[in-house]
Design a protein around this motif. Structure first.
Motif, PDB file in Angstrom:
ATOM      1  N   LEU A 152      37.543  37.175  38.195  1.00 55.62           N
ATOM      2  CA  LEU A 152      37.249  35.835  38.417  1.00 55.62           C
ATOM      3  C   LEU A 152      36.641  35.577  39.891  1.00 55.62           C
ATOM      4  CD1 LEU A 152      36.904  32.910  37.083  1.00 55.62           C
ATOM      5  CD2 LEU A 152      39.276  32.550  37.905  1.00 55.62           C
ATOM      6  N   GLY A 153      37.315  36.244  40.936  1.00 55.50           N
ATOM      7  CA  GLY A 153      36.631  36.064  42.295  1.00 55.50           C
ATOM      8  C   GLY A 153      35.458  36.626  42.291  1.00 55.50           C
ATOM      9  N   MET A 182      45.168  35.798  24.623  1.00 55.26           N
ATOM     10  CA  MET A 182      45.572  36.984  25.248  1.00 55.26           C
ATOM     11  C   MET A 182      46.273  36.827  26.710  1.00 55.26           C
ATOM     12  SD  MET A 182      43.738  40.704  25.111  1.00 55.26           S
ATOM     13  CE  MET A 182      44.397  42.363  25.565  1.00 55.26           C
ATOM     14  N   THR A 183      47.246  37.615  26.920  1.00 56.18           N
ATOM     15  CA  THR A 183      47.901  37.430  28.124  1.00 56.18           C
ATOM     16  C   THR A 183      47.004  38.078  29.193  1.00 56.18           C
ATOM     17  OG1 THR A 183      49.317  39.270  27.892  1.00 56.18           O
ATOM     18  CG2 THR A 183      50.287  37.268  27.710  1.00 56.18           C
ATOM     19  N   LYS A 184      46.941  37.451  30.445  1.00 51.36           N
ATOM     20  CA  LYS A 184      46.081  38.241  31.594  1.00 51.36           C
ATOM     21  C   LYS A 184      47.299  38.868  32.626  1.00 51.36           C
ATOM     22  CE  LYS A 184      42.682  35.716  30.021  1.00 51.36           C
ATOM     23  NZ  LYS A 184      41.225  35.236  30.196  1.00 51.36           N
ATOM     24  N   THR A 185      48.345  38.602  32.510  1.00 52.93           N
ATOM     25  CA  THR A 185      49.152  39.309  33.241  1.00 52.93           C
ATOM     26  C   THR A 185      49.199  40.803  33.021  1.00 52.93           C
ATOM     27  OG1 THR A 185      50.980  38.725  31.601  1.00 52.93           O
ATOM     28  CG2 THR A 185      50.813  37.150  33.614  1.00 52.93           C
ATOM     29  N   ASP A 186      50.005  41.570  34.065  1.00 54.00           N
ATOM     30  CA  ASP A 186      50.026  42.816  33.825  1.00 54.00           C
ATOM     31  C   ASP A 186      51.414  42.916  32.968  1.00 54.00           C
ATOM     32  OD1 ASP A 186      51.203  45.588  33.813  1.00 54.00           O
ATOM     33  OD2 ASP A 186      50.902  45.754  36.107  1.00 54.00           O
ATOM     34  N   ARG A 206      39.564  33.315  18.638  1.00 50.40           N
ATOM     35  CA  ARG A 206      39.758  33.514  20.024  1.00 50.40           C
ATOM     36  C   ARG A 206      38.573  33.082  21.027  1.00 50.40           C
ATOM     37  NH1 ARG A 206      40.940  38.471  24.401  1.00 50.40           N
ATOM     38  NH2 ARG A 206      41.291  37.025  26.271  1.00 50.40           N
ATOM     39  N   PHE A 207      38.735  32.163  22.003  1.00 47.91           N
ATOM     40  CA  PHE A 207      37.753  32.201  22.971  1.00 47.91           C
ATOM     41  C   PHE A 207      38.222  33.251  24.127  1.00 47.91           C
ATOM     42  CE2 PHE A 207      35.237  28.190  22.884  1.00 47.91           C
ATOM     43  CZ  PHE A 207      35.607  27.668  21.505  1.00 47.91           C
ATOM     44  N   SER A 208      37.276  34.240  24.621  1.00 47.87           N
ATOM     45  CA  SER A 208      37.353  34.980  25.776  1.00 47.87           C
ATOM     46  C   SER A 208      36.952  34.137  26.887  1.00 47.87           C
ATOM     47  CB  SER A 208      36.728  36.270  25.605  1.00 47.87           C
ATOM     48  OG  SER A 208      37.155  36.923  24.376  1.00 47.87           O
ATOM     49  N   ILE A 209      37.910  34.100  27.881  1.00 46.47           N
ATOM     50  CA  ILE A 209      37.156  33.282  28.971  1.00 46.47           C
ATOM     51  C   ILE A 209      37.811  33.980  30.393  1.00 46.47           C
ATOM     52  CG2 ILE A 209      37.504  31.173  30.566  1.00 46.47           C
ATOM     53  CD1 ILE A 209      37.832  29.357  28.033  1.00 46.47           C
ATOM     54  N   THR A 210      37.036  34.332  31.119  1.00 45.46           N
ATOM     55  CA  THR A 210      37.375  35.039  32.399  1.00 45.46           C
ATOM     56  C   THR A 210      37.911  33.738  33.122  1.00 45.46           C
ATOM     57  OG1 THR A 210      35.286  36.376  32.536  1.00 45.46           O
ATOM     58  CG2 THR A 210      36.711  36.294  34.626  1.00 45.46           C
ATOM     59  N   GLY A 211      39.336  33.793  33.104  1.00 49.12           N
ATOM     60  CA  GLY A 211      39.945  32.685  34.077  1.00 49.12           C
ATOM     61  C   GLY A 211      41.510  32.399  33.141  1.00 49.12           C
ATOM     62  N   ASP A 212      41.917  31.400  33.455  1.00 42.32           N
ATOM     63  CA  ASP A 212      43.545  30.917  32.742  1.00 42.32           C
ATOM     64  C   ASP A 212      43.050  31.057  31.126  1.00 42.32           C
ATOM     65  OD1 ASP A 212      45.755  29.886  31.899  1.00 42.32           O
ATOM     66  OD2 ASP A 212      45.552  28.028  33.222  1.00 42.32           O
ATOM     67  N   PRO A 213      44.209  31.629  30.642  1.00 39.16           N
ATOM     68  CA  PRO A 213      44.211  31.711  29.285  1.00 39.16           C
ATOM     69  C   PRO A 213      44.450  30.511  28.608  1.00 39.16           C
ATOM     70  CG  PRO A 213      45.938  32.974  29.925  1.00 39.16           C
ATOM     71  CD  PRO A 213      45.193  32.644  31.202  1.00 39.16           C
ATOM     72  N   VAL A 214      44.986  29.475  29.116  1.00 36.58           N
ATOM     73  CA  VAL A 214      45.518  28.306  28.563  1.00 36.58           C
ATOM     74  C   VAL A 214      44.115  27.694  28.093  1.00 36.58           C
ATOM     75  CG1 VAL A 214      46.359  25.773  28.975  1.00 36.58           C
ATOM     76  CG2 VAL A 214      47.750  27.789  29.515  1.00 36.58           C
ATOM     77  N   GLU A 215      43.050  27.747  28.865  1.00 37.90           N
ATOM     78  CA  GLU A 215      41.580  27.406  28.586  1.00 37.90           C
ATOM     79  C   GLU A 215      41.136  27.816  27.455  1.00 37.90           C
ATOM     80  OE1 GLU A 215      40.403  24.663  30.503  1.00 37.90           O
ATOM     81  OE2 GLU A 215      41.458  25.023  32.217  1.00 37.90           O
ATOM     82  N   LYS A 252      34.558  30.318  32.293  1.00 29.85           N
ATOM     83  CA  LYS A 252      34.807  29.145  31.451  1.00 29.85           C
ATOM     84  C   LYS A 252      33.457  28.394  30.860  1.00 29.85           C
ATOM     85  CE  LYS A 252      36.883  24.913  32.266  1.00 29.85           C
ATOM     86  NZ  LYS A 252      37.824  23.983  32.295  1.00 29.85           N
ATOM     87  N   ASP A 253      32.588  27.857  31.782  1.00 28.98           N
ATOM     88  CA  ASP A 253      31.489  27.302  31.312  1.00 28.98           C
ATOM     89  C   ASP A 253      30.569  28.231  30.366  1.00 28.98           C
ATOM     90  OD1 ASP A 253      32.356  25.178  32.786  1.00 28.98           O
ATOM     91  OD2 ASP A 253      30.606  25.119  34.081  1.00 28.98           O
ATOM     92  N   ASP A 254      30.268  29.321  30.737  1.00 25.83           N
ATOM     93  CA  ASP A 254      29.619  30.096  29.760  1.00 25.83           C
ATOM     94  C   ASP A 254      30.264  30.394  28.578  1.00 25.83           C
ATOM     95  OD1 ASP A 254      27.540  30.535  31.752  1.00 25.83           O
ATOM     96  OD2 ASP A 254      28.401  32.137  32.722  1.00 25.83           O
TER      97      ASP A 254
END
Lengths: 358, 358
Positions: free
Chosen positions: A269-270, B26-30, B225-234, B201-203
């Protein structure tokens, strides 16, 4: 297959037929504030906006049209409700298109006057139905919207005017899709697409992309506008992203980035945000990939002009799926930025775009 | 008409057939950080997420599955690449579904072992092709993706396994649409929809809404599933907004708001933001309109359960298109908030939803 629609001209922009689909927006400023309006239009132009609409709520606003026209470089559409004198004044002051519903004007004399003046100046009239939300069930809502537009068209055709653009916008996406499918099969005027009252950015991106995008893939639609409660520049950006997804336009960087998961080892993201910050105004089309894992990244983004990935202290820059350079992770963005800048300059040169365009 | 797909179970969620379309993330955490992962899943659950995927890159991650399972309330899908032992371990530790491509596993013995264990536990396997970007031209890219999935399916069927979910995701929206249309006509397994590497998100909202939404309106797709580079809540929020636009799900407030123009006399965006802040966690479905002009607002938002508009010092609250209350503009939000809160409570009562759900 694209629907065959009649060609029409809005300022120096041609729409309909097989012409490129232009991206529109609308100012949110008070039209009385002429310089504020001009400055908003300049911001819109910079984002790529090709046609802009302004609200003309009264005679003072109509008076400002010629001043605005002098300072901007894209066609101006004047949005008029009810009052026919505002339509006449707008055309006289140089509107490139007007948007009004003749059914709101009860005297036929006025309609004839507007139509003949628009004809004389060669400017189109957009008529439409955009009832935010109809009481009827979807099926009859569709019919009500289609009948509404046909009625507006009939009134203009009745006074011998046929330089018409139509629009059917509902806040209900399914209703909008069905109504446009129906009207597209009934008449051959060019269609302006949008979802009305689509809400703030996130909501509008979802609803408008579905509605506008669905119709465009079916070949319906000649110009588009995203309605967003918020900065109109976002409307333009969204328009180009959608048209690019549909293979209809190319403008600026397309950034492919993975959603990140437990496997990602670099700050995707960064890196995307930095790229957007540094290359957000680029006009030439380039595909850039920012991927979270070294194993799959370059392969999954094989058709990216340039891409990066990394992990474990290593940064990888790839081009067209092949590793181009391996660097230390902490200098990854710096080297990537340099390489991307070179690509951008090369493209700008080959497309003959000067820096002043950015 | 919705495509008839085979019904399958993921934990306590049924997909396929005529079942509701669940929203995934999908979680983004390790995954090794068990508590961080659990806490992210809790945030996703709160946003309405119904199925969550986690990456299983190694045995330690697989070990954590049972700990995670104990603390969360939605089914867990384990994402595995290449290593068959991770698949076996994931199933043994309680995965509700696994995602892997058997073509990556060269020994048939392992495939048989995974399939028989998944069969024993009654859990489905998702196979798929999600090549980010193929070198081929769109047409052959579609064929390559479809053939890829058919090959994965054939391998599993070859060892007698048919509890399959399929997915075809490309970062190219048009390719994704065409490939899913094609695969949908060839096999009857349920389909998981998404656009891969859709970006920030926007893209992603634009590309995913077009791709996923197009297919859903055609009746194709059983979970999204929406794949978003960012918070998965979005990703979850976007999923529900899209499904709501398609009339497929209802959850929370739908806020209809006009894009504002030179006519708007109240701060639409500010009012929307306040409403989102105060009612963002509401689960009951209500339609709320926030409109910029008194003349058209209430009529254009006739089917909103409640709405506001205003101008010139006056604030108007309307319900179902009728003016309900006129107040001073500076107390508009306060009175509206109170009325909306009453509506929410009434709905929650009638739907038997307790406060703890919010």
């Amino acid at each position: 297959m694209r629907r065959k629609s009649r060609e029409t001209r809005i300022g120096d922009i041609l729409i309909g037929g097989s012409h490129t689909i232009p991206v529109q927006s609308m100012t949110k400023t008070d039209t009385h504030n002429v310089w504020e309006t001009i400055s908003e239009i300049h911001r819109l132009e910079e984002a790529g906006c090709e046609i802009v609409r302004i609200a003309i709520p009264d005679m003072e606003a109509a008076e400002s049209i010629s001043k605005i026209k002098k300072e901007v470089h894209i066609p101006i559409v004047c949005d008029i409700h009810f009052d026919p004198r505002l339509a006449i004044a707008s055309i006289e002051k140089g509107a490139d298109k007007i948007r009004l519903n003749p059914s709101n004007i009860t005297e036929e004399g006025w309609i004839k006057k507007i139509a003949s003046l628009a004809k004389e100046r060669g400017i189109p009239i957009r008529v439409g139905a955009n009832i935010g939300s109809l009481k009827q069930k979807p099926k009859s809502a569709v019919d009500a919207l289609v009948d509404g537009v046909l009625e507006e068209v009939r009134i203009l055709e009745g006074v011998g005017f046929s330089n018409i653009v139509i629009s059917i916008k509902s806040s209900d996406v399914l209703v909008t899709i069905s109504a446009n499918e129906k009207i597209a099969s009934l008449i051959e005027y060019p269609i302006h697409l949008g979802i009305t009252e689509a809400g703030v950015k996130d909501d509008s991106l979802i609803k408008s992309s579905l509605g506008i995008g669905y119709l465009l893939r079916e070949g319906i639609g000649d110009t588009i506008r995203f309605s967003i409660t918020g900065d109109p520049v976002e409307e333009v950006k969204a328009g180009f992203t959608l048209l690019r997804s549909l293979g209809l336009r190319k403008r600026g960087l397309e950034i492919i980035s993975c959603p990140t998961c437990g496997r990602a080892e670099i700050d995707i993201l960064g890196l995307v945000r930095k790229t957007q910050r540094d290359f957000g105004n680029v006009v030439v089309p380039l595909k850039v990939a920012i991927m979270g894992c070294v194993v799959n990244g370059p392969g999954e983004a094989r058709d990216a002009d340039i891409g990066i990935t990394g992990g474990n202290g290593v940064g990888v820059i790839f081009k067209k799926g092949k590793v181009f350079k391996t660097v230390k992770e902490n200098s990854l963005y710096r080297v990537f930025k340099h390489e991307l800048q070179k690509l951008v300059s090369k493209e700008e040169k080959s497309l003959n775009i000067s820096d002043s365009f950015r």
